[in-house]
Design an enzyme around this catalytic site. Structure first.
Site, PDB file in Angstrom:
ATOM      1  N   ILE A  56       0.864  -1.175   0.000  1.00 27.07           N
ATOM      2  CA  ILE A  56       0.000   0.000   0.000  1.00 27.07           C
ATOM      3  C   ILE A  56       0.905   1.231   0.000  1.00 27.07           C
ATOM      4  O   ILE A  56       2.074   1.158   0.400  1.00 27.07           O
ATOM      5  CB  ILE A  56      -0.997   0.035   1.181  1.00 27.07           C
ATOM      6  CG1 ILE A  56      -0.277  -0.024   2.537  1.00 27.07           C
ATOM      7  CG2 ILE A  56      -2.019  -1.064   1.070  1.00 27.07           C
ATOM      8  CD1 ILE A  56      -1.225   0.111   3.728  1.00 27.07           C
ATOM      9  N   ASP A  57       0.375   2.341  -0.464  1.00 24.06           N
ATOM     10  CA  ASP A  57       1.173   3.567  -0.580  1.00 24.06           C
ATOM     11  C   ASP A  57       1.700   4.025   0.770  1.00 24.06           C
ATOM     12  O   ASP A  57       1.057   3.800   1.804  1.00 24.06           O
ATOM     13  CB  ASP A  57       0.336   4.708  -1.174  1.00 24.06           C
ATOM     14  CG  ASP A  57      -0.164   4.407  -2.570  1.00 24.06           C
ATOM     15  OD1 ASP A  57       0.446   3.567  -3.253  1.00 24.06           O
ATOM     16  OD2 ASP A  57      -1.174   5.025  -2.975  1.00 24.06           O
ATOM     17  N   LYS A  58       2.812   4.698   0.731  1.00 20.53           N
ATOM     18  CA  LYS A  58       3.393   5.297   1.933  1.00 20.53           C
ATOM     19  C   LYS A  58       2.383   6.220   2.610  1.00 20.53           C
ATOM     20  O   LYS A  58       2.266   6.261   3.840  1.00 20.53           O
ATOM     21  CB  LYS A  58       4.652   6.085   1.550  1.00 20.53           C
ATOM     22  CG  LYS A  58       5.323   6.818   2.699  1.00 20.53           C
ATOM     23  CD  LYS A  58       6.529   7.602   2.195  1.00 20.53           C
ATOM     24  CE  LYS A  58       7.160   8.413   3.311  1.00 20.53           C
ATOM     25  NZ  LYS A  58       8.304   9.225   2.816  1.00 20.53           N
TER      26      LYS A  58
END
Length: 235
Positions: A56-58
């Protein structure tokens, strides 16, 4: 380290399910020395194998799954491809989302800009991408949404939402940065996107696994602000 152990939602001999905090990358690289996987390998040195099942994105918080055995990783990847792992996100979007737009099906293509930074756009040559949207609640000028990505493309939810003119609040890559700049400073903003539910059958014993990840205090505080008043009136 204590935060990481505290944020473990489920663990057995085969899997770790973790509530990833906002602002922490899932792995090192591109100027980042340590991500979630490197930190877990450090605090769980007794494990001979530990890998990310997905990413998942930062900027996104919430559920992240890690596998402790290669055979489990392989099976989980197979389940992801066969859409047997169901993930649900909570997001606050700009504007009032139309009840008619329950499913967005737009192909997505990865591109790099002049600064060699990755960005995703809707493009006819892109990969098929499908996202389902469900309205939880309308606020003054935002909508709280439940979002289910049927496919798992990079930045899929963020791009599909932005394409309809309703970007995720505080999305500095796909949103309206100029509009939010003062609020980001004043309200300590963060991307209001959280992976909050996952459901699947355990790859070894076929047991039902249903996990919910609580929102962090920062997300809840911002939701409370948006639910009470129109904070964009002055901008």
């Amino acid at each position: 380290m204590h935060l990481f152990l505290k944020n473990i939602l489920f663990e057995d001999k085969y899997l770790i399910i973790f509530n990833k905090p906002y602002g922490i990358a899932v792995h090192g690289g591109s100027g980042i020395n340590y991500g979630v996987i490197e930190i877990f390998r450090k605090i769980r040195q007794e494990l001979a194998f530990l890998e990310l099942v997905h990413r998942i994105d930062k900027e996104t918080s919430g559920i992240l799954i890690l596998a402790k055995k290669r055979s489990i990783l392989k099976k989980m990847h197979e389940n992801l491809r066969n859409k047997l792992i169901h993930k649900e996100y909570l997001a606050l979007l700009h504007g009032h989302w139309s009840e008619k737009n329950t499913t967005v099906s737009l192909p997505l293509l990865k591109k790099k800009n002049d600064h060699h930074k990755k960005k995703v756009c809707v493009h006819k040559n892109g990969k098929p991408s499908i996202t389902r949207f469900k309205i939880f609640q309308y606020f003054h000028n935002t909508t709280l949404m439940s979002i289910i990505p049927i496919t798992g493309r990079t930045h899929q939810i963020r791009v599909h939402a932005a394409q309809f003119g309703h970007p995720v609040v505080f999305d500095q890559k796909y949103g309206d940065i100029k509009k939010e700049k003062k609020i980001l400073h004043k309200k300590n903003g963060r991307l209001l996107l959280h992976a909050y539910k996952v459901f699947f059958y355990h790859p070894l014993n076929n047991e039902k696994i249903f996990i919910t990840a609580k929102l962090d205090e920062r997300f809840k505080k911002l939701l409370k602000i948006f639910s009470k008043k129109n904070i964009f009136n002055n901008f």
